[in-house]
Write a protein that holds these residues in place. Structure first.
Motif, PDB file in Angstrom:
ATOM      1  N   LEU A  39       4.673  -1.498  -7.358  1.00  0.00           N
ATOM      2  CA  LEU A  39       5.013  -2.815  -6.800  1.00  0.00           C
ATOM      3  C   LEU A  39       4.026  -3.875  -7.268  1.00  0.00           C
ATOM      4  O   LEU A  39       4.424  -5.008  -7.576  1.00  0.00           O
ATOM      5  N   ILE A  40       2.729  -3.524  -7.347  1.00  0.00           N
ATOM      6  CA  ILE A  40       1.745  -4.503  -7.822  1.00  0.00           C
ATOM      7  C   ILE A  40       1.982  -4.828  -9.293  1.00  0.00           C
ATOM      8  O   ILE A  40       1.891  -5.978  -9.712  1.00  0.00           O
ATOM      9  N   GLY A  41       2.338  -3.798 -10.078  1.00  0.00           N
ATOM     10  CA  GLY A  41       2.643  -4.045 -11.474  1.00  0.00           C
ATOM     11  C   GLY A  41       3.845  -4.941 -11.672  1.00  0.00           C
ATOM     12  O   GLY A  41       3.866  -5.807 -12.561  1.00  0.00           O
ATOM     13  N   LEU A  42       4.882  -4.766 -10.846  1.00  0.00           N
ATOM     14  CA  LEU A  42       6.060  -5.639 -10.968  1.00  0.00           C
ATOM     15  C   LEU A  42       5.757  -7.037 -10.442  1.00  0.00           C
ATOM     16  O   LEU A  42       6.313  -8.025 -10.921  1.00  0.00           O
ATOM     17  N   LEU A  43       4.858  -7.115  -9.457  1.00  0.00           N
ATOM     18  CA  LEU A  43       4.592  -8.402  -8.802  1.00  0.00           C
ATOM     19  C   LEU A  43       3.809  -9.327  -9.722  1.00  0.00           C
ATOM     20  O   LEU A  43       4.085 -10.531  -9.791  1.00  0.00           O
ATOM     21  N   TYR A  44       2.834  -8.758 -10.458  1.00  0.00           N
ATOM     22  CA  TYR A  44       2.013  -9.590 -11.335  1.00  0.00           C
ATOM     23  C   TYR A  44       2.428  -9.513 -12.797  1.00  0.00           C
ATOM     24  O   TYR A  44       1.729 -10.037 -13.657  1.00  0.00           O
TER      25      TYR A  44
END
Lengths: 87, 102
Positions: free
Chosen positions: A49-54
């Motif tokens: 999720l952090i990878g998709l978010l940033y």
């Protein structure tokens, strides 16, 4: 879409704190181990999720490595508890 | 259209992961906790990965996500099964109706 990713991350972090109660106070070593395994599987999703978010696709590779390490650690500790040595 | 489908898949996965955590917190026994944790986490993680694949489209990242989903569907029940086997061989007693919570 970013709002849904952010809300999912926050809910999963709250869920990790619920599992952390079982990892700290759980009776016996087995309850603690299964809580740690659950925390590991939730951490994989949080990394994605952090990878998709940033917008950083390198986090997918990191989560694959984390999944493998989580699996191997659980199997190794289970083998140690069963036989008394990792062999 | 694909984005709406991805959102639905992500929300279903999130629901299953929250249910698994609540089951891990509130069930009375080790074996019931293993049941909640093993099944709910595997299904929730699979549904969330399907949602991410639908959101990404046909790229290299979605191929990596598919490989991660296949690996997790094999490895997560195996790890929980190994832990339950260890607990059974160490003599953890199952919970019966009327016992106190462990």
């Amino acid at each position: 879409m970013n709002d849904i990713f952010l809300a999912s991350t926050i809910i999963l972090v709250i869920t990790i704190f619920l599992c952390l109660y079982r990892a700290i106070y759980g009776p016996g070593v087995e309850n603690r181990l299964i809580a740690v395994n659950t925390i590991g599987t939730k951490t994989i999703i949080i990394l994605l999720l952090i990878g998709l978010l940033y917008g950083r696709p390198i986090f997918v590779d990191i989560s694959i490595v984390y999944a493998m390490i989580n699996f191997i650690a659980t199997i190794a500790i289970a083998k140690y508890l069963r036989r008394g040595c990792v062999c | 259209m694909l984005t709406i489908l991805a959102i639905i898949c992500i929300l279903i996965g999130l629901f299953f992961m929250v249910v698994g955590a609540v089951g891990l917190l509130r069930f009375p026994d080790f074996y019931t906790r293993a049941h909640a944790s093993g099944k709910c986490d595997t299904l929730g993680e699979g549904m969330m990965l399907v949602g991410f694949i639908l959101y990404e489209g046909m790229t290299l990242i979605s191929v990596k996500l598919l490989l991660l989903a296949i690996f997790i569907f094999i490895s997560s029940p195996t790890a929980v099964h190994a832990l339950v086997h260890v607990a059974y061989s160490r003599g953890v007693a199952p919970w019966k109706k009327g016992d106190e919570r462990q």
